[in-house]
Design a protein around this motif. Structure first.
Motif, PDB file in Angstrom:
ATOM      1  N   ASP A 196       1.446  -1.315   0.286  1.00 48.90           N
ATOM      2  CA  ASP A 196      -0.263  -0.242   0.148  1.00 48.90           C
ATOM      3  C   ASP A 196       1.174   1.502   0.190  1.00 48.90           C
ATOM      4  O   ASP A 196       0.670   2.228  -0.713  1.00 48.90           O
ATOM      5  CB  ASP A 196      -1.055  -0.080   1.059  1.00 48.90           C
ATOM      6  CG  ASP A 196      -2.175  -0.912   0.933  1.00 48.90           C
ATOM      7  OD1 ASP A 196      -2.133  -1.777   0.215  1.00 48.90           O
ATOM      8  OD2 ASP A 196      -3.096  -1.461   2.113  1.00 48.90           O
ATOM      9  N   PHE A 235       0.496   3.966  -3.133  1.00 51.76           N
ATOM     10  CA  PHE A 235       0.729   5.417  -2.225  1.00 51.76           C
ATOM     11  C   PHE A 235       1.319   6.610  -3.129  1.00 51.76           C
ATOM     12  O   PHE A 235       0.665   7.363  -3.358  1.00 51.76           O
ATOM     13  CB  PHE A 235       0.804   5.337  -0.699  1.00 51.76           C
ATOM     14  CG  PHE A 235       0.249   6.655  -0.197  1.00 51.76           C
ATOM     15  CD1 PHE A 235      -1.213   7.538  -0.130  1.00 51.76           C
ATOM     16  CD2 PHE A 235       1.558   7.713  -0.095  1.00 51.76           C
ATOM     17  CE1 PHE A 235      -1.311   8.806   0.101  1.00 51.76           C
ATOM     18  CE2 PHE A 235       1.494   9.052   0.222  1.00 51.76           C
ATOM     19  CZ  PHE A 235      -0.314   9.977   0.702  1.00 51.76           C
ATOM     20  N   ASP A 236       2.705   6.168  -2.942  1.00 48.72           N
ATOM     21  CA  ASP A 236       3.955   6.967  -3.687  1.00 48.72           C
ATOM     22  C   ASP A 236       3.383   7.238  -4.728  1.00 48.72           C
ATOM     23  O   ASP A 236       3.576   8.248  -5.645  1.00 48.72           O
ATOM     24  CB  ASP A 236       5.521   6.305  -3.655  1.00 48.72           C
ATOM     25  CG  ASP A 236       5.615   6.786  -1.984  1.00 48.72           C
ATOM     26  OD1 ASP A 236       5.008   8.149  -1.156  1.00 48.72           O
ATOM     27  OD2 ASP A 236       7.009   6.278  -2.484  1.00 48.72           O
ATOM     28  N   LEU A 248       0.919   9.225  -5.373  1.00 48.45           N
ATOM     29  CA  LEU A 248       0.774  11.091  -5.115  1.00 48.45           C
ATOM     30  C   LEU A 248       2.246  11.583  -6.612  1.00 48.45           C
ATOM     31  O   LEU A 248       1.629  12.935  -6.413  1.00 48.45           O
ATOM     32  CB  LEU A 248       2.211  10.541  -4.146  1.00 48.45           C
ATOM     33  CG  LEU A 248       2.423  12.456  -3.260  1.00 48.45           C
ATOM     34  CD1 LEU A 248       1.366  13.041  -2.932  1.00 48.45           C
ATOM     35  CD2 LEU A 248       3.426  11.635  -1.766  1.00 48.45           C
TER      36      LEU A 248
END
Length: 182
Positions: free
Chosen positions: A152, A156-157, A160
């Motif tokens: 996760d 997420f990165d 982003l």
């Protein structure tokens, strides 16, 4: 041709306030050069600081993805968005990180032809979909990445960095920022 000027003025270091100059110096240490992107924010020290913090955190903190993969995402996204400002900067950064020039160029033009780990390729395809068709994103897109072994924090990165470069590409295009590198 003559000197290419941005559409709106940037604030060069010699005209900057002491506060802004301090942030410029920090950014220069972090990136190895002072991006025009940050000089375009120099008229607002708080906004500049917030943006430097955001990009430093997103690109340099290794929460989920290594820095080199985040730079590859920034390059692919900037290529898809045809960012004449962001692309040369990230090609330069990848070069400084030791990536072969022909490989980084391929990432910017036709990433699917690059000889990458299939797991990384699927991550980049996810980033492409988020860039070109954000309304089509589904839970299944995330599940596919999890099945490939991305955790996760890595996902997420990826989201982003993809989202930040949607911003950076449009900000630099809208202001007509001139590239830091040819």
């Amino acid at each position: 041709g003559g000197v290419v000027m941005p559409f709106l003025p940037v604030l060069p270091e010699e005209q900057a306030s002491a506060d802004v100059r301090k942030i410029y110096e920090y950014a220069t240490r972090r990136w190895g050069f002072l991006p025009n992107y940050f000089q375009a924010l120099g008229h607002d020290a708080q906004l500049l600081q917030d943006q430097v913090n955001l990009y430093t955190n997103a690109m340099n903190e290794e929460r989920g993805l290594p820095k080199i993969i985040k730079e590859q995402i920034a390059t692919v996204v900037s290529g898809i968005n045809m960012s004449s400002y962001c692309l040369p900067a990230h090609l330069e950064i990848l070069g400084r990180m030791g990536m072969d020039k022909s490989l980084s160029r391929r990432l910017s033009i036709d990433y699917k032809s690059a000889p990458l780990d299939p797991k990384v390729m699927e991550l980049l395809k996810f980033c492409e979909k988020l860039t070109t068709n954000p309304g089509d994103m589904q839970r299944a897109d995330i599940e596919k990445l999890r099945e490939l072994g991305w955790n996760d924090a890595a996902i997420f990165d990826a989201v982003l960095v993809t989202s930040l470069y949607a911003c950076a590409n449009r900000f630099s295009s809208g202001l007509g920022l001139t590239p830091d590198f040819d």
